[in-house]
Scaffold this motif. Structure first.
Motif, mmCIF file in Angstrom:
data_model
loop_
_atom_site.group_PDB
_atom_site.id
_atom_site.type_symbol
_atom_site.label_atom_id
_atom_site.label_comp_id
_atom_site.label_asym_id
_atom_site.label_seq_id
_atom_site.Cartn_x
_atom_site.Cartn_y
_atom_site.Cartn_z
ATOM 1 N N ILE A 1 -24.231 17.259 -10.872
ATOM 2 C CA ILE A 1 -23.359 16.291 -10.205
ATOM 3 C C ILE A 1 -23.297 15.025 -11.051
ATOM 4 N N GLY A 2 -22.112 14.631 -11.462
ATOM 5 C CA GLY A 2 -21.982 13.422 -12.273
ATOM 6 C C GLY A 2 -20.539 13.165 -12.656
ATOM 7 N N THR A 3 -20.318 12.013 -13.234
ATOM 8 C CA THR A 3 -18.977 11.648 -13.684
ATOM 9 C C THR A 3 -18.511 12.581 -14.787
ATOM 10 N N ASP A 4 -17.289 13.065 -14.682
ATOM 11 C CA ASP A 4 -16.682 13.794 -15.790
ATOM 12 C C ASP A 4 -16.132 12.740 -16.755
ATOM 13 N N ASN A 5 -16.786 12.625 -17.908
ATOM 14 C CA ASN A 5 -16.490 11.505 -18.801
ATOM 15 C C ASN A 5 -15.071 11.515 -19.354
ATOM 16 N N GLU A 6 -14.545 12.687 -19.665
ATOM 17 C CA GLU A 6 -13.167 12.736 -20.169
ATOM 18 C C GLU A 6 -12.175 12.319 -19.084
ATOM 19 N N THR A 7 -12.449 12.732 -17.849
ATOM 20 C CA THR A 7 -11.590 12.344 -16.730
ATOM 21 C C THR A 7 -11.622 10.830 -16.524
ATOM 22 N N ALA A 8 -12.817 10.230 -16.628
ATOM 23 C CA ALA A 8 -12.943 8.780 -16.482
ATOM 24 C C ALA A 8 -12.182 8.064 -17.593
ATOM 25 N N GLY A 9 -12.291 8.578 -18.817
ATOM 26 C CA GLY A 9 -11.554 7.995 -19.932
ATOM 27 C C GLY A 9 -10.055 8.095 -19.737
ATOM 28 N N ALA A 10 -9.618 9.234 -19.207
ATOM 29 C CA ALA A 10 -8.185 9.429 -18.951
ATOM 30 C C ALA A 10 -7.690 8.461 -17.877
ATOM 31 N N ALA A 11 -8.516 8.223 -16.852
ATOM 32 C CA ALA A 11 -8.132 7.265 -15.798
ATOM 33 C C ALA A 11 -7.973 5.870 -16.391
ATOM 34 N N ALA A 12 -8.852 5.520 -17.330
ATOM 35 C CA ALA A 12 -8.734 4.219 -18.006
ATOM 36 C C ALA A 12 -7.473 4.171 -18.859
ATOM 37 N N GLY A 13 -7.138 5.294 -19.486
ATOM 38 C CA GLY A 13 -5.921 5.358 -20.290
ATOM 39 C C GLY A 13 -4.677 5.155 -19.445
ATOM 40 N N GLU A 14 -4.670 5.764 -18.276
ATOM 41 C CA GLU A 14 -3.537 5.608 -17.369
ATOM 42 C C GLU A 14 -3.416 4.147 -16.922
ATOM 43 N N ALA A 15 -4.563 3.534 -16.634
ATOM 44 C CA ALA A 15 -4.551 2.120 -16.230
ATOM 45 C C ALA A 15 -4.066 1.230 -17.363
ATOM 46 N N MET A 16 -4.469 1.548 -18.590
ATOM 47 C CA MET A 16 -4.036 0.761 -19.738
ATOM 48 C C MET A 16 -2.521 0.864 -19.927
ATOM 49 N N LEU A 17 -1.987 2.063 -19.784
ATOM 50 C CA LEU A 17 -0.547 2.252 -19.952
ATOM 51 C C LEU A 17 0.258 1.467 -18.924
ATOM 52 N N SER A 18 -0.318 1.240 -17.751
ATOM 53 C CA SER A 18 0.403 0.505 -16.705
ATOM 54 C C SER A 18 0.529 -0.976 -17.036
ATOM 55 N N VAL A 19 -0.371 -1.493 -17.899
ATOM 56 C CA VAL A 19 -0.297 -2.924 -18.258
ATOM 57 C C VAL A 19 0.108 -3.138 -19.715
ATOM 58 N N ALA A 20 -0.080 -2.105 -20.552
ATOM 59 C CA ALA A 20 0.305 -2.189 -21.969
ATOM 60 C C ALA A 20 0.941 -0.856 -22.356
ATOM 61 N N PRO A 21 2.224 -0.664 -22.040
ATOM 62 C CA PRO A 21 2.864 0.635 -22.271
ATOM 63 C C PRO A 21 3.096 0.988 -23.732
ATOM 64 N N SER A 22 2.952 0.003 -24.629
ATOM 65 C CA SER A 22 3.138 0.294 -26.051
ATOM 66 C C SER A 22 2.318 -0.703 -26.859
ATOM 67 N N GLY A 23 2.166 -0.401 -28.157
ATOM 68 C CA GLY A 23 1.460 -1.321 -29.044
ATOM 69 C C GLY A 23 0.103 -0.799 -29.489
ATOM 70 N N LYS A 24 -0.698 -1.700 -30.031
ATOM 71 C CA LYS A 24 -1.989 -1.354 -30.612
ATOM 72 C C LYS A 24 -3.128 -1.688 -29.650
ATOM 73 N N VAL A 25 -4.058 -0.749 -29.514
ATOM 74 C CA VAL A 25 -5.262 -1.000 -28.717
ATOM 75 C C VAL A 25 -6.476 -0.519 -29.512
ATOM 76 N N ALA A 26 -7.639 -1.068 -29.174
ATOM 77 C CA ALA A 26 -8.881 -0.670 -29.825
ATOM 78 C C ALA A 26 -9.830 -0.085 -28.781
ATOM 79 N N ALA A 27 -10.711 0.799 -29.232
ATOM 80 C CA ALA A 27 -11.719 1.395 -28.346
ATOM 81 C C ALA A 27 -13.101 0.976 -28.832
ATOM 82 N N ILE A 28 -13.933 0.538 -27.905
ATOM 83 C CA ILE A 28 -15.294 0.136 -28.242
ATOM 84 C C ILE A 28 -16.259 1.019 -27.465
ATOM 85 N N GLY A 29 -17.005 1.846 -28.208
ATOM 86 C CA GLY A 29 -17.913 2.808 -27.605
ATOM 87 C C GLY A 29 -19.338 2.303 -27.550
#
Length: 341
Positions: free
Chosen positions: A149-177
């Motif tokens: 039982i735990g967070t599906d990490n790819e699903t969580a990342g995808a949810a963040a991607g969807e949220a990012m697209l809603s506020v920044a639909p185009s352009g350059k973004v960086a990822a910090i791991g």
């Protein structure tokens, strides 16, 4: 927790295959267990340090669910997130006493395997939450995990991607791991990149060791070199706060979006105050609660999913107040599929 909702597509894929929990002839207890003299069902919970709010939320979810269900819960915790042997010794002491089910969040993929060998041999359920036990090492040691039982990490990342697209639909973004080789961090970044592919240019990915100051410094350097950057995705709550500081200090508040996974109280407060536009909230509280539910399902001979992804919630200014009011539990309005009840 009777909730229904198709919350994320990945859940259906991961929970489609149900595995009946092999829990011994009595449907739930190993030899020498079977509850105490009064017949109370006894669950052992092994966690990482409880002074960490993330793991403390797990304990709260498990203890509240145990109380509601009328079962006994005994909790032990590692002294630190790297206390491999100390955590294993505490589990070993519990195993010597004999419990009906074990819920474990190990400090590493292998540190709890030795004390779990006799547990598995007896057919006692083992519920693995948050950090996965190494499947290969478990097989080598003949340890059978009833469910993860735990967070599906790819699903969580995808949810963040969807949220990012809603506020920044185009352009350059960086990822910090986080740590460069950390599989959870890498999976979150992959989920984000896959979701924004073809729409956003993830032009830089750096590792900041899950450290707030390192993340802040990395973001500041990226902003200086790329004043047109539209957003930052990060894999942890602490790092998102550091990155937001860099954005604010660069005078880019409202121009550069910061979206991180975790959904800590500080993240949610920052969103409510008009800082970060969104965060992806994980629910360690639910990992604990569903761990107890999995033990009870195994006890009752019910089907238990071999994997149960914990749902995530995208928190924005619209629902931040509600998310804070119920923290660390999910808000009342948040519903999700729960095959455990």
């Amino acid at each position: 927790m009777h909730h229904t909702r198709k919350w994320l597509a990945a859940t259906a894929a991961l929970t489609a295959t149900l595995a009946v929990a092999a829990c011994g002839d009595d449907g739930g207890s190993g030899s020498g267990s079977g509850g105490d003299a009064s017949g109370t069902y006894r669950i052992a919970l092994v966690l990482k340090p409880l002074d960490n709010t993330y793991f403390g939320a797990m304990e709260k979810g498990a203890s509240e669910e145990a109380k509601k269900s009328g079962v006994e819960l005994t909790t032990v915790a590692a002294a630190s997130v790297t206390d491999d042997s100390g955590q294993a010794n505490k589990l070993n002491s519990l195993v010597s006493s004999g419990y009906d089910c074990y819920i474990v969040n190990p400090t590493s993929g292998t540190n709890l395997l030795r004390p779990l060998v006799p547990v598995s041999k007896d057919g006692t359920p083992i519920v693995n939450i948050d950090l996965p036990i190494s499947a290969d090492a478990a097989k080598t040691n003949d340890v059978t995990v009833t469910t993860y039982i735990g967070t599906d990490n790819e699903t969580a990342g995808a949810a963040a991607g969807e949220a990012m697209l809603s506020v920044a639909p185009s352009g350059k973004v960086a990822a910090i791991g986080g740590l460069a080789a950390d599989p959870g961090s890498l999976a979150r970044i992959k989920g984000f990149k896959d979701k924004v592919a073809g729409q956003l240019d993830v032009f830089q990915t750096v590792a900041a060791d899950a450290d707030r100051l390192k993340a802040k410094n990395a973001a500041a350097a990226i902003i200086r070199g790329n004043p047109d950057v539209k957003g930052f995705f990060t894999v942890s709550g602490d790092m998102s706060l550091g990155i937001q500081e860099a954005v604010t200090q660069a005078g880019k508040q409202g121009q550069i979006a910061v979206i991180g996974i975790d959904g800590t109280e500080d993240q949610l407060k920052d969103i409510q105050n008009g800082g970060m536009p969104a965060a992806v909230e994980q629910f360690p509280y639910l990992m604990g609660a569903q761990g107890v539910q999995a033990c009870l399902a195994a006890r009752d001979g019910k089907s238990v999913p071999a994997e149960l992804p914990t749902p995530v919630l995208v928190v924005t200014k619209d629902n931040a107040a509600e998310a804070l009011a119920s923290f660390p539990a999910p808000p009342e309005s948040f519903s999700y599929d729960n095959p455990l009840g």
